[in-house]
Structures are given as structure tokens and as C-alpha cells.
Design an enzyme around this catalytic site. Structure first.
Site, short mmCIF file in Angstrom:
data_model
loop_
_atom_site.label_atom_id
_atom_site.label_comp_id
_atom_site.label_asym_id
_atom_site.label_seq_id
_atom_site.Cartn_x
_atom_site.Cartn_y
_atom_site.Cartn_z
N ASP A 30 11.09 58.28 -6.61
CA ASP A 30 12.32 57.47 -6.58
C ASP A 30 12.44 56.60 -7.84
O ASP A 30 13.43 55.89 -8.01
CB ASP A 30 12.43 56.64 -5.29
N ASP A 35 9.97 62.36 -2.61
CA ASP A 35 9.73 60.93 -2.32
C ASP A 35 10.75 60.46 -1.27
O ASP A 35 11.93 60.79 -1.37
CB ASP A 35 9.92 60.13 -3.62
N LYS A 81 6.15 61.88 0.08
CA LYS A 81 5.38 60.66 -0.16
C LYS A 81 6.16 59.50 0.41
O LYS A 81 7.38 59.46 0.32
CB LYS A 81 5.17 60.43 -1.67
N GLU A 132 5.89 55.04 0.83
CA GLU A 132 5.20 53.81 0.46
C GLU A 132 4.87 53.00 1.70
O GLU A 132 5.67 52.92 2.63
CB GLU A 132 6.12 52.95 -0.44
N GLU A 162 -1.21 52.29 -6.87
CA GLU A 162 -0.44 51.85 -8.04
C GLU A 162 -0.76 50.40 -8.40
O GLU A 162 -0.69 49.51 -7.54
CB GLU A 162 1.07 52.01 -7.75
O1 KIV Z 1 8.53 57.05 -7.66
C1 KIV Z 1 7.58 57.32 -8.41
O2 KIV Z 1 7.75 57.92 -9.48
C2 KIV Z 1 6.24 56.90 -8.00
C3 KIV Z 1 5.14 57.02 -9.00
C4 KIV Z 1 5.24 55.94 -10.00
C5 KIV Z 1 3.82 57.08 -8.35
O3 KIV Z 1 6.06 56.49 -6.91
#
Ligand code: KIV
Length: 270
Positions: free
Chosen positions: A45, A84, A114, A116, A183
Site C-alpha cells: 500500500d 497488501d 499481508k 499490518e 519494519e
Molecule cells: O506497503 C509496503 O510497501 C510495505 C513494505 C514497506 C514492507 O508494507
């Protein structure tokens, strides 16, 4: 070359092989990163910032994520594609999170997602896994919590914060994640987490002791003047583009380009 899967990524840690991941948002870049042998492409994202020019990632929608994941998936022959989950697509309820993760796989062609966050999302992680979708976790500086953190700040700096992060990593592993992005955290904390869990850690600003590394591709290629401490620039693409485009502008204005060698000739009529 065969497509990498979540099982391959977990096995890489067991075999002591280091994992590479880069972000990708479009077909052509994905094709190049794939050809270079990158293990995973994250349709992050961060697109909200580096592609769309926003100050944070918060405005990215599920539709944005799906559209860019489709483009990246078309370009990747062997790299595994991680979609994401944007802000707001998994925080409201487990049902909504599972529905949105399914869309990212079914319509976007992601091969894993993914998300968070830590222990507050264990139920969501389990629900998505129950739907048959591998989940990558993300702890430390989670940019979707920008307002809570008061900016993009290194996390896990105190013993207390580090302890919580280690516990959250273990809880996410227990819930079934296949890998974990760490991160902007001190390298000591990342090392401890990497040693404490059996699934691979993928660091960004988390030091050298993770099982793999990820960078935002536009950062490592040098598209921007701003460079965070943890970014290594492997090439200065901005300089190269500026040189090329200035030359193009000059040649077009001076009628140097195109000459006849770049032009079509009308065929002779019989
Ligand atoms: O959104 C993204 O690109 C990320 C990376 C920085 C790990 O979460």
C-alpha cells in the site's frame, strides 16, 4: 521456473536461504524484478505514496490494491505475489476482512496477503487462513498506524515495547502466518524475533539478522531525493531519467529527433 509458494518461503528459512522481496505496482517493473530472481513481490500500500503521491498509505482502497496486484501478477513467472490489505479493509470485522482477502486473491490474483498489526488481529489472520489464503504479518512501524504513532517513527526502542513485539510475533506465528515483515525496529529486537519464531522474518530497516529483506523498489532504484537511513540506493534512476528526458526535450526542440532513420517511408506505388 516454478512459481514460489508460501511453503517454499518457509522452507527457505529452514534451509538457511536468505529471502528477497521488493515492492511492485505495475506489470513492467514486476517482469523485471521477477526476471532478476526476486523471491516475492509485494504490491504494497506504499503505492498510495510512491505511485499516487499521497503523504501516507491511508487512502489506498481495496480496488487500488486489486488493480495493481492484477498487473503485477501478469508480470511474475516465478516470484510469489503478495497483495497488501489496505487500511480499513480488515479492521472492522473478521467477516469483512475474510471477504476482502478473498477478493484480493480471486480478482487480484494475489497468492498471499499481508496485513499490518499484532494480537488484535489474530482472529482475522485465522479467518483468512481458514479460507485457504496464506498470511504475511507486519509488525514494528506499521504505516497504517501513522496517526497513532505520530508519524513514521522507529518502533520497539524500549525494553517494554520490544517485549510486546516479541510476544506479538509469537502469537502471529501461532495463528499461522507464513512470514513476518519487521519494519523500522532496532536490529537487536529483529534478531531476537528471528531466533524466536520458525517462520521467516523479512526486514525493512530492521538490520541484517532477519531471514530476508524487503525495500520499496522506487527507493532502492533512487527515484526520490528523500532517502531513509535504512535504504540503500543501488542506482540513481532519477538522475538517469533526468539526463535522458532533458536530452529528448533538447533534440525535439532542435529538430534533431526524429530524423528519417526513425521514420516510415511511403512504399513506391506500381
Ligand atoms: O506497503 C509496503 O510497501 C510495505 C513494505 C514497506 C514492507 O508494507
Amino acid at each position: 521456473m516454478a512459481k514460489k509458494t508460501a511453503i517454499d518461503i518457509v522452507n527457505m528459512k529452514q534451509k538457511g536461504e536468505i529471502i528477497t522481496m521488493l515492492t511492485a505496482y505495475d506489470f513492467v517493473m514486476a517482469s523485471i524484478l521477477d526476471e532478476a530472481g526476486t523471491d516475492m513481490l509485494l504490491v504494497g500500500d506504499t503505492m498510495g505514496m510512491v505511485v499516487y503521491g499521497n503523504p501516507t498509505t491511508l487512502s489506498v482502497t481495496l480496488e487500488d490494491s486489486i488493480r495493481h496486484t492484477q498487473a503485477v501478477a501478469r508480470g511474475a513467472k516465478s516470484a510469489m505475489i503478495i497483495g497488501d490489505m489496505p487500511f480499513g479493509t480488515f479492521q472492522v470485522s473478521k467477516e469483512e476482512a475474510v471477504r476482502n482477502a478473498i477478493k484480493l486473491v480471486k480478482v487480484g490474483n494475489a497468492e498471499a496477503i499481508k496485513l499490518e498489526g499484532g494480537s488484535e488481529f489474530l482472529g482475522v489472520v485465522e479467518g483468512i487462513l481458514d479460507a485457504g489464503i496464506p498470511v504475511m504479518g507486519h509488525l514494528g512501524l506499521t504505516p497504517q498506524s501513522y496517526h497513532k504513532f505520530g508519524g513514521f517513527k522507529v518502533q520497539g526502542k524500549t525494553d517494554e515495547e520490544a517485549k510486546i513485539m516479541i510476544e506479538e510475533s509469537k502469537a502471529l506465528e501461532e495463528a499461522g502466518i507464513f512470514s513476518l515483515v519487521l519494519e523500522a525496529i532496532p536490529w537487536e529486537v529483529a534478531k531476537e524475533i528471528t531466533e524466536a519464531i520458525s517462520v521467516p522474518t523479512i526486514g525493512i530497516g530492521a538490520g541484517p539478522y532477519c531471514d530476508g529483506q524487503v525495500l520499496v523498489t522506487y527507493d532502492m532504484l533512487g527515484y526520490f531525493d528523500f532517502k531513509a537511513k535504512f535504504v540503500k540506493r543501488y542506482v540513481n534512476v532519477k538522475e538517469q531519467i533526468l539526463t535522458a528526458v532533458k536530452e529528448y526535450n533538447k533534440e525535439v526542440r532542435n529538430k534533431v529527433f526524429p530524423d528519417l532513420s526513425y521514420s516510415y517511408k511511403k512504399p513506391q506505388q506500381m
